[in-house]
Design an enzyme around this catalytic site. Structure first.
Site, PDB file in Angstrom:
ATOM      1  N   GLU A 161       0.843  -1.199   0.000  1.00  0.00           N
ATOM      2  CA  GLU A 161       0.000   0.000   0.000  1.00  0.00           C
ATOM      3  C   GLU A 161       0.873   1.242   0.000  1.00  0.00           C
ATOM      4  O   GLU A 161       1.871   1.302   0.725  1.00  0.00           O
ATOM      5  CB  GLU A 161      -0.904   0.024   1.229  1.00  0.00           C
ATOM      6  N   GLU A 166      -2.913  11.274   2.395  1.00  0.00           N
ATOM      7  CA  GLU A 166      -3.868  10.844   3.408  1.00  0.00           C
ATOM      8  C   GLU A 166      -3.933  11.955   4.447  1.00  0.00           C
ATOM      9  O   GLU A 166      -2.917  12.574   4.777  1.00  0.00           O
ATOM     10  CB  GLU A 166      -3.420   9.529   4.040  1.00  0.00           C
TER      11      GLU A 166
END
Length: 287
Positions: A161, A166
């Site tokens: 990932e 974010e």
């Protein structure tokens, strides 16, 4: 006569804006070409209505991380050259509700919030390159927008990932995760930067460019050309004895606006609806 002049002014403004925007795009692409990068895929969201189904699939339902939102198609659309992902406060029955279930996604009787999550899985994936997104995020309490990638092979986190963008709890995060010898337990390489250090609410009200440069040597994550995190690829082999490096395989892209859950935090006084707005997503590669 006045109406005619006003109409001409509107047409001129639209035409000028379009030409200027295209010039900016061309200048950007030209700059990257000097570095050896060539545009191989993009979505400029220059349409009205549903995002291009040749590029994007939707996730639906309660999906991950015990998040508050129910993902549905209605909350993402294109308008004015932008992708809009809207978080809403709603009151619906969970169609998957099971009073006897121990699964968090089934034990909730109600849907209290909705949003959208789109991805290129099964449509487009890339191994190495420059991945870029220009967007504007909302930094309200409990919100968790993301621009990220997952590898096409193996289960999470052994597929790898990369969180290019974010945000939650006041911080921008730049994360990379590989697998361990424990199922669903990741080895994280994470860096954070407080939004207040970047300019706070004013900064968040503007568009910014998040970028990943990923090659055979390393993964580097940036916001507005500020390096946030860089990890050599040889450090990212899964810790399960397999020798598999999840970053030596193609990855697909995800865009979503989550809420609450294990990381997002309490929604507090956050007002709804609110939005994660994306100007474009582009992928460049070297020949």
């Amino acid at each position: 006569m006045n109406n005619y002049i006003e109409l001409l002014a509107i047409i001129f403004t639209i035409s000028f804006s379009s030409v200027f925007a295209q010039r900016v795009v061309n200048d950007h692409v030209g700059k990257y070409e000097k570095e050896g990068y060539h545009l191989v895929w993009s979505d400029e969201f220059d349409r009205t209505g549903v995002p291009d189904t040749a590029n994007w699939k939707f996730e639906e339902g309660f999906v991950r991380n015990k998040e508050k939102q129910w993902y549905q198609k209605d909350n993402a659309w294109c308008d004015g050259g932008l992708l809009i992902i809207e978080a809403r406060k709603e009151d619906k029955v969970n169609p998957n509700y099971n009073a006897d279930s121990k699964q968090w996604s089934e034990s909730r009787s109600k849907i209290t919030h909705t949003s959208s999550s789109i991805n290129t899985r099964g449509l487009h994936s890339w191994q190495y390159g420059r991945f870029e997104m220009r967007g504007r995020i909302n930094i309200g309490a409990g919100l968790w927008p993301a621009f990220w990638t997952l590898g096409i092979s193996k289960q999470w986190p052994s597929n790898g990932e990369i969180d290019i963008m974010e945000y939650y709890k006041g911080n921008i995060l730049a994360n990379i995760a590989c697998g361990t010898d424990q199922p669903y337990q990741a080895k994280w390489y994470s860096k954070t930067k407080a939004v207040k250090e970047l300019g706070g609410k004013k900064w968040a009200s503007e568009f910014h460019v998040w970028r990943m440069d990923w090659d055979e040597e390393a993964i580097a994550l940036y916001v507005d050309d500020i390096l946030l995190n860089k990890v050599p690829l040889d450090e990212l082999v899964n810790r399960d004895g397999s020798g598999f490096n999840p970053f030596k395989q193609p990855h697909y892209i995800l865009l979503n606006l989550a809420m609450g859950g294990i990381n997002g935090g309490d929604l507090g006084n956050t007002q709804f609806p609110n939005r994660f707005v994306v100007d474009y997503v582009r992928v460049y590669q070297k020949k």
